[in-house]
Every structure is written in C-alpha cells, then in structure tokens.
Design a protein around this motif. Structure first.
Motif, PDB file in Angstrom:
ATOM      1  N   SER A 219       0.822  -1.217   0.000  1.00 19.27           N
ATOM      2  CA  SER A 219       0.000   0.000   0.000  1.00 19.27           C
ATOM      3  C   SER A 219       0.856   1.267   0.000  1.00 19.27           C
ATOM      4  O   SER A 219       0.375   2.332  -0.374  1.00 19.27           O
ATOM      5  CB  SER A 219      -0.954   0.010   1.198  1.00 19.27           C
ATOM      6  N   ARG A 220       2.117   1.120   0.396  1.00 25.70           N
ATOM      7  CA  ARG A 220       3.003   2.294   0.427  1.00 25.70           C
ATOM      8  C   ARG A 220       4.453   1.830   0.489  1.00 25.70           C
ATOM      9  O   ARG A 220       4.759   0.850   1.165  1.00 25.70           O
ATOM     10  CB  ARG A 220       2.684   3.147   1.647  1.00 25.70           C
ATOM     11  N   ILE A 221       5.315   2.557  -0.219  1.00 26.49           N
ATOM     12  CA  ILE A 221       6.753   2.303  -0.154  1.00 26.49           C
ATOM     13  C   ILE A 221       7.480   3.631   0.035  1.00 26.49           C
ATOM     14  O   ILE A 221       7.217   4.598  -0.681  1.00 26.49           O
ATOM     15  CB  ILE A 221       7.295   1.631  -1.436  1.00 26.49           C
ATOM     16  N   GLU A 222       8.392   3.649   0.995  1.00 26.18           N
ATOM     17  CA  GLU A 222       9.301   4.782   1.182  1.00 26.18           C
ATOM     18  C   GLU A 222      10.712   4.246   0.970  1.00 26.18           C
ATOM     19  O   GLU A 222      11.090   3.234   1.570  1.00 26.18           O
ATOM     20  CB  GLU A 222       9.191   5.337   2.598  1.00 26.18           C
ATOM     21  N   MET A 223      11.479   4.901   0.107  1.00 28.76           N
ATOM     22  CA  MET A 223      12.851   4.479  -0.135  1.00 28.76           C
ATOM     23  C   MET A 223      13.785   5.675   0.021  1.00 28.76           C
ATOM     24  O   MET A 223      13.552   6.722  -0.576  1.00 28.76           O
ATOM     25  CB  MET A 223      13.014   3.883  -1.537  1.00 28.76           C
ATOM     26  N   ASP A 224      14.809   5.500   0.825  1.00 28.29           N
ATOM     27  CA  ASP A 224      15.846   6.514   0.995  1.00 28.29           C
ATOM     28  C   ASP A 224      17.131   5.968   0.389  1.00 28.29           C
ATOM     29  O   ASP A 224      17.704   4.995   0.884  1.00 28.29           O
ATOM     30  CB  ASP A 224      16.065   6.826   2.483  1.00 28.29           C
ATOM     31  N   PHE A 225      17.568   6.606  -0.703  1.00 32.67           N
ATOM     32  CA  PHE A 225      18.774   6.188  -1.406  1.00 32.67           C
ATOM     33  C   PHE A 225      19.986   6.800  -0.716  1.00 32.67           C
ATOM     34  O   PHE A 225      20.058   8.013  -0.530  1.00 32.67           O
ATOM     35  CB  PHE A 225      18.704   6.618  -2.876  1.00 32.67           C
ATOM     36  N   LYS A 226      20.947   5.961  -0.353  1.00 30.71           N
ATOM     37  CA  LYS A 226      22.135   6.408   0.381  1.00 30.71           C
ATOM     38  C   LYS A 226      23.389   6.376  -0.493  1.00 30.71           C
ATOM     39  O   LYS A 226      24.148   7.323  -0.521  1.00 30.71           O
ATOM     40  CB  LYS A 226      22.363   5.530   1.625  1.00 30.71           C
ATOM     41  N   ARG A 227      23.614   5.257  -1.174  1.00 30.90           N
ATOM     42  CA  ARG A 227      24.759   5.079  -2.061  1.00 30.90           C
ATOM     43  C   ARG A 227      24.311   4.243  -3.254  1.00 30.90           C
ATOM     44  O   ARG A 227      23.391   3.445  -3.140  1.00 30.90           O
ATOM     45  CB  ARG A 227      25.905   4.362  -1.349  1.00 30.90           C
ATOM     46  N   SER A 228      24.997   4.401  -4.361  1.00 28.56           N
ATOM     47  CA  SER A 228      24.618   3.683  -5.575  1.00 28.56           C
ATOM     48  C   SER A 228      25.287   2.320  -5.675  1.00 28.56           C
ATOM     49  O   SER A 228      26.444   2.157  -5.282  1.00 28.56           O
ATOM     50  CB  SER A 228      25.008   4.508  -6.807  1.00 28.56           C
ATOM     51  N   LEU A 229      24.546   1.384  -6.229  1.00 30.18           N
ATOM     52  CA  LEU A 229      25.109   0.101  -6.629  1.00 30.18           C
ATOM     53  C   LEU A 229      25.461   0.196  -8.110  1.00 30.18           C
ATOM     54  O   LEU A 229      24.791   0.902  -8.867  1.00 30.18           O
ATOM     55  CB  LEU A 229      24.090  -1.023  -6.417  1.00 30.18           C
ATOM     56  N   THR A 230      26.494  -0.529  -8.521  1.00 31.31           N
ATOM     57  CA  THR A 230      26.906  -0.544  -9.922  1.00 31.31           C
ATOM     58  C   THR A 230      27.031  -1.988 -10.407  1.00 31.31           C
ATOM     59  O   THR A 230      26.997  -2.927  -9.607  1.00 31.31           O
ATOM     60  CB  THR A 230      28.251   0.184 -10.118  1.00 31.31           C
ATOM     61  N   SER A 231      27.177  -2.142 -11.697  1.00 35.80           N
ATOM     62  CA  SER A 231      27.244  -3.472 -12.311  1.00 35.80           C
ATOM     63  C   SER A 231      28.275  -4.360 -11.617  1.00 35.80           C
ATOM     64  O   SER A 231      29.401  -3.952 -11.364  1.00 35.80           O
ATOM     65  CB  SER A 231      27.597  -3.340 -13.789  1.00 35.80           C
ATOM     66  N   GLY A 232      27.841  -5.568 -11.298  1.00 37.62           N
ATOM     67  CA  GLY A 232      28.724  -6.544 -10.668  1.00 37.62           C
ATOM     68  C   GLY A 232      28.759  -6.480  -9.158  1.00 37.62           C
ATOM     69  O   GLY A 232      29.260  -7.416  -8.520  1.00 37.62           O
TER      70      GLY A 232
END
Length: 130
Positions: free
Chosen positions: A60-73
């Motif tokens: 019914s609801r999603i909260e996402m806090d992005f902290k650092r990026s993931l990259t390929s591999g």
C-alpha cells in the motif's frame, strides 16, 4: 543495529544499470520485492496458494531513501525485519553493498491484506505467522 529476520544476497546485472552506470532507481523495488517473496517462502507462504484462497497481500506504500549507488557486478544483501502496525504489516528493508558493507538503501514497505475482496483487519498476518 536492526534485528533482521531474513537476508538474501544478490548481484547487480548489467541490464539493471542506467546510462550513468548505476542501478536504475526502479530496480531497487524489484530487489525489495524479491527479498520479501523469498522471506515469505521461508515461512511456507505461497502467493499462488494465497491467491487461490482469495487472499491478496498488497503493497500500500513504499518509502525508499537512497544512500549510495550500486553498480554493475556489485554483490549486495537485502536484509529485512517486520512489524505489525494495525491493519498493516510493515517491512523494514535495508540494502548493503557487500564489498564495503555500505548502506545503499533504506526502505519501509507497508503491506495490507484483502480476503475475498474485503480489507482484512490485519489478523491474516498473525494467521500466516509473520
């Protein structure tokens, strides 16, 4: 530190990355959903069997806090814990990059239950032993 109930390790695939070489923000929802489904499987809960019984579990609801990026591999772990809040089952989910244990994402996912077309008061989560 959170007391996690479940953890799954995954790896970023090339096609999940955008032109900048980082995981597209929409992909993180797939990672979170996959972890929830795998967690439910450890509880012997099958979405197909629930649906066949007229039981629907829905976000019914999603909260996402992005902290650092993931990259390929990158290899990473999705960790989760749950908490009952009234009608909802709340999944607190964190994603950590395994190479440096960096927190990449914090999420809160609210899940509700519907039985035969009617919103459930939350007791379905007790029945399913979450």
């Amino acid at each position: 530190m959170a007391d996690y109930l479940f953890e799954i390790e995954l790896k970023v695939r090339d096609y999940e990355c955008d032109l900048q070489g980082i995981v597209n923000n929409a992909i993180y929802q797939s990672y979170l959903e996959h972890a929830r489904h795998e967690y439910l499987a450890t509880k012997s809960v099958s979405f197909k069997e629930l649906t066949d019984k007229g039981i629907l579990l829905m976000v019914s609801r999603i909260e996402m806090d992005f902290k650092r990026s993931l990259t390929s591999g990158d290899r990473f772990a999705v960790k989760l814990r749950t908490e009952r809040q009234g009608l909802k089952l709340v999944f607190y989910q964190d994603i950590y990059r395994l190479s440096d244990n960096a927190l990449c994402l914090k999420a809160k996912v609210d899940v509700i239950g519907q039985i035969n077309g009617k919103l459930n008061r939350g007791d379905i989560f007790d029945t399913l032993n979450f």
